[in-house]
Write an enzyme that holds these catalytic residues in place. Structure first.
Site, mmCIF file in Angstrom:
data_model
loop_
_atom_site.group_PDB
_atom_site.id
_atom_site.type_symbol
_atom_site.label_atom_id
_atom_site.label_comp_id
_atom_site.label_asym_id
_atom_site.label_seq_id
_atom_site.Cartn_x
_atom_site.Cartn_y
_atom_site.Cartn_z
ATOM 1 C CB THR A 243 -0.951 0.007 1.213
ATOM 2 O OG1 THR A 243 -1.824 1.138 1.133
ATOM 3 C CG2 THR A 243 -0.194 0.039 2.525
ATOM 4 C CG HIS B 88 5.095 -10.760 17.169
ATOM 5 N ND1 HIS B 88 6.020 -11.749 16.923
ATOM 6 C CD2 HIS B 88 5.720 -9.887 18.015
ATOM 7 C CE1 HIS B 88 7.130 -11.506 17.584
ATOM 8 N NE2 HIS B 88 6.979 -10.378 18.260
#
Length: 440
Positions: free
Chosen positions: A361, A413
């Site tokens: 993006t 994560h």
């Protein structure tokens, strides 16, 4: 034989779409692949082409109505051919008590759970199939990860479909097997933020006061679905971000040297093309960044299907360049320009927004130094590109002017550790700062 027109699936997590506009009306002649109607989902606003040539003889779903994917929304027949049978009801629309011609239909007793053939041989799902279709793949994944039986959740979606809001609310409140929680003890005074417990709820905050000068507009379908998916992504993935400062001076020099050659070939040599090429090459060396989580399993994607976020007035959509790793720099520049142009013209097809493995993006095009992008589920990482501009930097103990930009990697994560993310980004930076001119 009349041809049923169905609501397409515009992405793997999309379960429904809204008819925004019928481009053709009943009685109009249509050609195959001619735009027939316009839909809106959280992934894309798109014009849907006709699956066959003929005459539009019936419209079953009208403008503003939302139906499940694969629902029959219209019928196309050959001139003079009669649309003898109505479009089949889908699991989401069955039992509404009406036919396309407006006559009421008496309720029928449940049939045995066996598959049979319906309108023009279209298979009608069994009761078990209907139950499974009352949720999107994303909802089923959430249920699997939280050991929740979807069939025990009352659905608020079309035809009783279990939505993301339903299952997240169900998980938050606790399943029926859990012991009921005791009511919170009365408090003598309002609780401050530091004292608030996990079950305390803040007082409602109203968007405006009675009598205020405001204009209230309903959210568009795309905006509403984007909001749902962004909140869900934050709930699903443990978001962490790493920011790297990258020297684009070599790329700027290559662009100036080669842009005329690219223009002669009908392409524009852009920074995004260079970034896409560096990212794709790095993904092959760091496969965990191109993976997904599926319950307790890690799914490593062998292909790189690169999503390129495109900003529209109505929202943000992410068309996908399939098998982007098979393209050279010229091919990537052409493909990026192509998907962006078709997204803005509402000419994307279902495959164009399906199956992405990594997303880029570019908030920097509007001047942002960098952003902290939200991961596009079910991917595990997304790259944000900040504005590319000349800045003073220290080079060999001296102040120099270089073309610089911040690149931000948002990663999940749960699967990707900081070391793996930073190694990937270091690889991308190394390629961009030392780009091989033979690849241009």
């Amino acid at each position: 034989m009349p041809t049923p027109v169905v609501m397409p699936q515009m992405g793997e997590s999309i379960a429904e779409g809204t008819i925004v506009r019928w481009i053709k009306k009943v009685g109009d002649r249509v050609d195959r692949d001619e735009p027939l109607f316009e839909i809106s989902t959280d992934k894309v606003d798109a014009e849907i082409p006709s699956p066959a040539a003929g005459v539009l003889t019936d419209i079953a779903v009208h403008e503003g109505e939302t139906v499940a994917v694969n629902s029959v929304v219209a019928t196309i027949a050959q001139p003079g051919e009669s649309a003898a049978a109505p479009a089949p009801a889908t699991p989401e629309t069955a039992g509404k008590g009406s036919k396309p011609n407006g006559h009421s239909q008496a309720p029928q007793a449940p049939k045995a759970p066996q598959a049979h053939r319906g309108f023009h041989g279209v298979p009608v799902p069994s009761i078990d199939d209907v139950r499974r279709q009352k949720s999107s793949p994303l909802v089923r994944r959430i249920a699997r990860e939280n050991n929740v039986d979807i069939t025990q959740i009352p659905g608020s979606g079309i035809g009783g479909r279990v939505t993301k809001h339903d299952i997240l609310g169900y998980i938050e409140k606790g399943t029926p097997e859990e012991a009921p929680r005791p009511a919170p003890a009365a408090r003598p005074a309002p609780v401050g933020p530091a004292e608030a417990g996990p079950h305390d709820r803040p007082a409602p905050v109203f968007a405006y006061r009675q009598g205020a000068r405001v204009e209230v507009q309903p959210l568009s379908v795309m905006r509403r679905k984007i909001a749902e998916h962004m909140v869900l992504s934050r709930r699903t993935s443990a978001h962490v971000h790493s920011v790297f400062h990258v020297n684009f001076s070599t790329l700027e020099r290559l662009r100036q040297q080669k842009k005329a050659q690219y223009e002669a070939l009908g392409a524009k040599l852009t920074y995004m093309g260079f970034i896409a090429k560096a990212v794709i090459d790095a993904l092959h060396r760091h496969p965990v960044i191109n993976a997904s989580l599926d319950g307790d399993n890690v799914v490593f994607k062998k292909d790189v299907n690169l999503g390129i976020a495109v900003a529209l007035e109505s929202g943000l959509i992410v068309p996908v360049i399939r098998n982007a790793d098979e393209k050279n720099l010229l091919g990537l520049c052409r493909a990026i320009a192509d998907v962006a142009a078709r997204a803005r013209a509402k000419q994307l097809k279902p495959d164009d927004v399906h199956g992405g493995t990594f997303t880029i993006t570019n908030p920097g095009q509007f001047g942002a130094q960098f952003g902290m992008p939200i991961i596009n589920q079910p991917q595990v990482a997304i790259l944000g590109v900040g504005t590319i501009e000349k800045r003073p930097v220290v080079v060999d103990d001296a102040i120099a002017i270089r073309t610089m930009a911040y690149l931000t990697l948002g990663y999940d994560h749960r699967l990707v550790d900081g070391a793996a993310a930073d190694q990937f980004m270091s690889d991308v930076r190394q390629q961009l700062e030392n780009f091989d001119s033979n690849q241009v």
